[in-house]
Design a protein around this motif. Structure first.
Motif, PDB file in Angstrom:
ATOM      1  N   ALA A 316      58.713  21.934  18.453  1.00  0.00           N
ATOM      2  CA  ALA A 316      57.795  21.193  17.571  1.00  0.00           C
ATOM      3  C   ALA A 316      56.519  21.986  17.303  1.00  0.00           C
ATOM      4  O   ALA A 316      55.822  21.742  16.312  1.00  0.00           O
ATOM      5  CB  ALA A 316      57.459  19.841  18.179  1.00  0.00           C
ATOM      6  N   ASP A 317      56.225  22.941  18.177  1.00  0.00           N
ATOM      7  CA  ASP A 317      55.025  23.765  18.040  1.00  0.00           C
ATOM      8  C   ASP A 317      55.304  25.067  17.301  1.00  0.00           C
ATOM      9  O   ASP A 317      54.430  25.935  17.225  1.00  0.00           O
ATOM     10  CB  ASP A 317      54.465  24.066  19.440  1.00  0.00           C
ATOM     11  CG  ASP A 317      53.011  24.532  19.393  1.00  0.00           C
ATOM     12  OD1 ASP A 317      52.257  24.026  18.546  1.00  0.00           O
ATOM     13  OD2 ASP A 317      52.647  25.413  20.202  1.00  0.00           O
ATOM     14  N   ILE A 318      56.534  25.212  16.776  1.00  0.00           N
ATOM     15  CA  ILE A 318      56.899  26.432  16.046  1.00  0.00           C
ATOM     16  C   ILE A 318      57.095  26.082  14.573  1.00  0.00           C
ATOM     17  O   ILE A 318      58.080  25.433  14.207  1.00  0.00           O
ATOM     18  CB  ILE A 318      58.183  27.063  16.619  1.00  0.00           C
ATOM     19  CG1 ILE A 318      58.002  27.389  18.106  1.00  0.00           C
ATOM     20  CG2 ILE A 318      58.544  28.329  15.839  1.00  0.00           C
ATOM     21  CD1 ILE A 318      59.243  27.928  18.772  1.00  0.00           C
ATOM     22  N   GLU A 319      56.185  26.499  13.762  1.00  0.00           N
ATOM     23  CA  GLU A 319      56.253  26.178  12.341  1.00  0.00           C
ATOM     24  C   GLU A 319      57.450  26.862  11.692  1.00  0.00           C
ATOM     25  O   GLU A 319      57.706  28.044  11.925  1.00  0.00           O
ATOM     26  CB  GLU A 319      54.963  26.638  11.651  1.00  0.00           C
ATOM     27  CG  GLU A 319      54.863  26.215  10.195  1.00  0.00           C
ATOM     28  CD  GLU A 319      53.526  26.600   9.574  1.00  0.00           C
ATOM     29  OE1 GLU A 319      53.388  26.436   8.345  1.00  0.00           O
ATOM     30  OE2 GLU A 319      52.637  27.075  10.322  1.00  0.00           O
ATOM     31  N   ILE A 322      63.279  23.481  11.562  1.00  0.00           N
ATOM     32  CA  ILE A 322      63.588  22.071  11.313  1.00  0.00           C
ATOM     33  C   ILE A 322      64.730  21.696  12.250  1.00  0.00           C
ATOM     34  O   ILE A 322      65.865  22.145  12.072  1.00  0.00           O
ATOM     35  CB  ILE A 322      63.976  21.839   9.846  1.00  0.00           C
ATOM     36  CG1 ILE A 322      62.850  22.308   8.918  1.00  0.00           C
ATOM     37  CG2 ILE A 322      64.307  20.373   9.603  1.00  0.00           C
ATOM     38  CD1 ILE A 322      63.218  22.294   7.452  1.00  0.00           C
ATOM     39  N   THR A 323      64.438  20.870  13.254  1.00  0.00           N
ATOM     40  CA  THR A 323      65.373  20.673  14.355  1.00  0.00           C
ATOM     41  C   THR A 323      65.696  19.202  14.561  1.00  0.00           C
ATOM     42  O   THR A 323      64.867  18.450  15.094  1.00  0.00           O
ATOM     43  CB  THR A 323      64.792  21.252  15.664  1.00  0.00           C
ATOM     44  OG1 THR A 323      64.368  22.595  15.431  1.00  0.00           O
ATOM     45  CG2 THR A 323      65.821  21.225  16.770  1.00  0.00           C
ATOM     46  N   ILE A 332      70.374  23.255  20.635  1.00  0.00           N
ATOM     47  CA  ILE A 332      69.633  22.816  19.459  1.00  0.00           C
ATOM     48  C   ILE A 332      70.102  23.688  18.310  1.00  0.00           C
ATOM     49  O   ILE A 332      70.527  24.832  18.514  1.00  0.00           O
ATOM     50  CB  ILE A 332      68.105  22.881  19.643  1.00  0.00           C
ATOM     51  CG1 ILE A 332      67.636  24.322  19.853  1.00  0.00           C
ATOM     52  CG2 ILE A 332      67.651  21.957  20.755  1.00  0.00           C
ATOM     53  CD1 ILE A 332      66.147  24.502  19.649  1.00  0.00           C
ATOM     54  N   PHE A 333      70.018  23.144  17.106  1.00  0.00           N
ATOM     55  CA  PHE A 333      70.601  23.824  15.942  1.00  0.00           C
ATOM     56  C   PHE A 333      69.636  23.717  14.766  1.00  0.00           C
ATOM     57  O   PHE A 333      69.892  23.016  13.788  1.00  0.00           O
ATOM     58  CB  PHE A 333      71.951  23.183  15.605  1.00  0.00           C
ATOM     59  CG  PHE A 333      72.854  24.016  14.746  1.00  0.00           C
ATOM     60  CD1 PHE A 333      73.288  25.268  15.167  1.00  0.00           C
ATOM     61  CD2 PHE A 333      73.288  23.542  13.519  1.00  0.00           C
ATOM     62  CE1 PHE A 333      74.142  26.030  14.382  1.00  0.00           C
ATOM     63  CE2 PHE A 333      74.137  24.289  12.721  1.00  0.00           C
ATOM     64  CZ  PHE A 333      74.569  25.541  13.157  1.00  0.00           C
ATOM     65  N   PRO A 334      68.492  24.396  14.854  1.00  0.00           N
ATOM     66  CA  PRO A 334      67.486  24.251  13.804  1.00  0.00           C
ATOM     67  C   PRO A 334      67.861  24.952  12.500  1.00  0.00           C
ATOM     68  O   PRO A 334      68.526  25.991  12.500  1.00  0.00           O
ATOM     69  CB  PRO A 334      66.247  24.913  14.426  1.00  0.00           C
ATOM     70  CG  PRO A 334      66.802  25.898  15.397  1.00  0.00           C
ATOM     71  CD  PRO A 334      68.032  25.256  15.956  1.00  0.00           C
ATOM     72  N   ASP A 335      67.404  24.357  11.412  1.00  0.00           N
ATOM     73  CA  ASP A 335      67.463  25.014  10.106  1.00  0.00           C
ATOM     74  C   ASP A 335      66.342  26.057  10.082  1.00  0.00           C
ATOM     75  O   ASP A 335      65.181  25.752  10.344  1.00  0.00           O
ATOM     76  CB  ASP A 335      67.257  23.984   8.997  1.00  0.00           C
ATOM     77  CG  ASP A 335      67.428  24.578   7.607  1.00  0.00           C
ATOM     78  OD1 ASP A 335      66.618  25.469   7.249  1.00  0.00           O
ATOM     79  OD2 ASP A 335      68.323  24.153   6.878  1.00  0.00           O
ATOM     80  N   VAL A 336      66.697  27.299   9.787  1.00  0.00           N
ATOM     81  CA  VAL A 336      65.729  28.405   9.817  1.00  0.00           C
ATOM     82  C   VAL A 336      65.546  29.036   8.440  1.00  0.00           C
ATOM     83  O   VAL A 336      64.982  30.122   8.328  1.00  0.00           O
ATOM     84  CB  VAL A 336      66.169  29.487  10.833  1.00  0.00           C
ATOM     85  CG1 VAL A 336      66.184  28.924  12.240  1.00  0.00           C
ATOM     86  CG2 VAL A 336      67.540  30.067  10.463  1.00  0.00           C
ATOM     87  N   PRO A 377      75.171  28.412   7.408  1.00  0.00           N
ATOM     88  CA  PRO A 377      74.424  29.669   7.302  1.00  0.00           C
ATOM     89  C   PRO A 377      72.915  29.523   7.246  1.00  0.00           C
ATOM     90  O   PRO A 377      72.208  30.533   7.237  1.00  0.00           O
ATOM     91  CB  PRO A 377      74.966  30.289   6.010  1.00  0.00           C
ATOM     92  CG  PRO A 377      75.513  29.146   5.228  1.00  0.00           C
ATOM     93  CD  PRO A 377      76.032  28.172   6.230  1.00  0.00           C
ATOM     94  N   SER A 378      72.398  28.305   7.228  1.00  0.00           N
ATOM     95  CA  SER A 378      70.941  28.112   7.226  1.00  0.00           C
ATOM     96  C   SER A 378      70.379  27.877   8.627  1.00  0.00           C
ATOM     97  O   SER A 378      69.173  27.673   8.773  1.00  0.00           O
ATOM     98  CB  SER A 378      70.559  26.924   6.322  1.00  0.00           C
ATOM     99  OG  SER A 378      70.872  27.194   4.979  1.00  0.00           O
TER     100      SER A 378
END
Length: 406
Positions: A316-319, A322-323, A332-336, A377-378
Motif C-alpha cells: 500500500a506504500d508503493i505507488e 494495484i493489488t 499477491i498478484f499486483p497489476d504493474v 501480462p499486466s
C-alpha cells in the motif's frame, strides 16, 4: 560446433519444441545463479511453503523404511491411502467416492497431466480460467488440444463469471480448468459462483471440469467449496488435490485425483506407462498426514494470513502497484502496468511485466514471476511464503527500485 547445434535442434520432436519451460522454475533458476555469485537474493518466485514438513509425518516415513516399504506400489496408490483420501473427501468436501475413484500420483501436477492427456483429443478446446497456473496451457498443448483463455476481471478479483463461460463454450469444448484458491491470484470462488458455473456446465454434457484444489487449506475467507458437490455435474468433475501446500510436503511429490471410475481408470492407465506407482515412503507419509488431521495445516495458514496482511500493508506504500486482497493461497498478484514505458537507470525501457520482473531481480535482488506466465501480462506474482523479515526487506527493496524508474 555450429553443425552440432543444428543437428541437436533437428532431432527434437515438434512436441517438445513447442513446449515452454515453466517460467516459475526458470525464474527460480536465475535467482539461484545470482545467489551462487554471492548476491543476496530474496526469492519470492517459487510457490513453496517455507515451513518444514511436520515431525509426525517425517516419523511415519522413517517408520515406513523400518517396516520395509521399499517395493513397487500399486499404480493408483496403496489401498489404505486411497481409502483415507476418500474418507477425507467425504468428511471435508461432502463428496462420495470409493477407492476405485482415486488415483494417487507423483504430485498434483501429474494428476492434472494424466487427466488432460486422458480426456483431450487433438483439436478439442479446453477453456482455461485466467489468470491460470503456468502449466495448464502447456498440458493442453502437449495433448494437442486448443486452449481458450477466459480472463477474470480485476474488479471481480480475477474470477471468471458463468456468463463469460457460457459465451465461450462451443461444440468443440471438452474441458474446463481452474483453481480455487487460485494460483496466482489467491482468489476463491464462492458457493454461489460455483453453483452458477455448474448450472452452465450441466447444459453441455460433453464438457468436463478439472477443479485444482491444491491450495484448499490455505483459505482466509471460510468454507472451501468443491464444484463436484453439485450432483448434476459430479460425474464430469475431476477433483485434483495433494499434500504439497497444506502439509508443506513439496519434495515428497504426492498428489491425487478423484473422478468417475471411467476417468480414474484412464488416468491409471496413463500413469502406468509413464511412472507407475508413486514413491512408497512418500505414500506412507501422506497417509500419516491425513490421519493426523488439519491442526498443523491450520497453524501454517494463520502464518500465511499474517504475512498476506503484512505484505498488503507494505505494498500500500508503493505507488503504482494495484493489488487486490487475496482470499487464499500465498501470493499477491499486483497489476504493474503503470510502470510500462518507464526507463531504468541503465537506459533500458520497461516494456512489459517480464522486463519489470527482470529489473527487480537485477536491481532489487528480489525474484518474482511475470504475469505473462499466468496469462495476465499486466501483472507480477510475488510469493508471500517467506519469513516476515524477508518480506519486509523484499518490499523495501522493491519500493526503492521502482522509485528509480523514470
Amino acid at each position: 560446433m555450429a553443425n552440432s547445434a543444428a543437428l541437436a535442434a533437428s532431432v527434437l520432436s515438434d512436441r517438445i519444441s513447442a513446449l515452454q519451460e515453466s517460467q516459475t522454475i526458470a525464474m527460480a533458476k536465475k535467482a539461484r545463479e545470482l545467489i551462487a555469485q554471492g548476491i543476496d537474493v530474496i526469492n519470492l518466485s517459487f510457490g513453496e511453503p517455507d515451513f518444514q514438513t511436520p515431525e509426525y509425518i517425517k516419523d511415519a516415513a522413517k517408520q515406513a523404511l523400518d517396516e520395509g516399504y521399499t517395493k513397487y506400489t500399486p499404480v493408483p496408490g496403496y489401498v489404505d491411502l486411497r481409502q483415507a483420501i476418500a474418507d477425507k473427501l467425504k468428511r471435508e468436501n461432502h463428496l462420495d467416492y470409493e477407492c476405485e475413484n482415486i488415483v494417487v500420483s507423483t504430485g498434483a501436477k501429474q494428476a492434472l497431466a494424466n487427466t488432460v492427456l486422458s480426456l483431450v483429443n487433438p483439436g478439442e478446446e479446453v477453456i482455461v480460467f485466467a489468470p491460470y497456473w503456468v502449466s495448464y496451457e502447456e498440458m493442453v498443448r502437449l495433448a494437442e488440444g486448443v486452449s481458450v483463455t477466459l480472463m477474470g476481471a480485476l474488479e471481480n478479483d480475477f474470477k471468471v463469471t458463468a456468463a463469460q463461460l457460457e459465451a465461450a463454450i462451443t461444440p468443440r469444448t471438452k474441458l474446463i480448468m481452474y483453481s480455487s484458491p487460485c494460483n496466482p491470484t489467491g482468489s476463491v470462488f464462492s458457493r454461489e459462483e460455483l453453483a452458477e458455473i455448474a448450472a452452465v456446465v450441466a447444459r453441455y454434457p460433453q464438457v468436463h471440469i478439472i477443479a485444482d484444489e491444491i491450495y484448499e487449506y490455505i483459505n482466509f475467507v471460510g468454507e472451501h467449496v468443491s464444484i463436484a458437490q453439485f450432483d448434476e455435474i459430479k460425474d464430469r468433475v475431476i477433483t485434483v488435490n495433494g499434500f504439497s501446500k497444506g502439509y508443506a510436503m513439496t519434495g515428497w511429490r504426492v498428489g491425487y485425483l478423484a473422478a468417475h471410475k471411467q476417468i480414474a481408470s484412464a488416468c491409471e492407465k496413463m500413469q502406468s506407462q509413464i511412472t507407475s506407482g508413486t514413491c512408497s515412503i512418500a505414500q506412507r507419509a501422506a497417509l500419516a498426514a491425513l490421519k493426523g488431521g488439519r491442526s498443523s495445516a491450520d497453524e501454517m495458514v494463520e502464518a500465511y494470513r499474517r504475512r498476506r496482511d503484512l505484505v498488503l500493508e507494505l505494498v500500500a506504500d508503493i505507488e503504482g502497484l494495484i493489488t487486490p486482497k487475496p482470499s487464499g493461497a500465498f501470493y499477491i498478484f499486483p497489476d504493474v502496468s503503470g510502470f510500462f514505458g518507464k526507463t531504468a537507470p541503465d537506459g533500458s525501457v520497461i516494456e512489459n511485466a517480464t522486463d519489470l520482473a527482470m529489473f527487480l531481480l537485477n536491481d532489487a535482488h528480489v525474484a518474482a514471476v511475470s504475469g505473462e506466465a499466468f496469462g495476465a501480462p499486466s501483472c507480477v506474482r510475488f510469493s508471500t511464503a517467506a519469513a516476515d523479515e524477508k518480506l519486509r526487506e523484499a518490499f523495501l527493496r522493491i519500493k526503492d527500485s521502482l522509485k528509480r524508474l523514470v
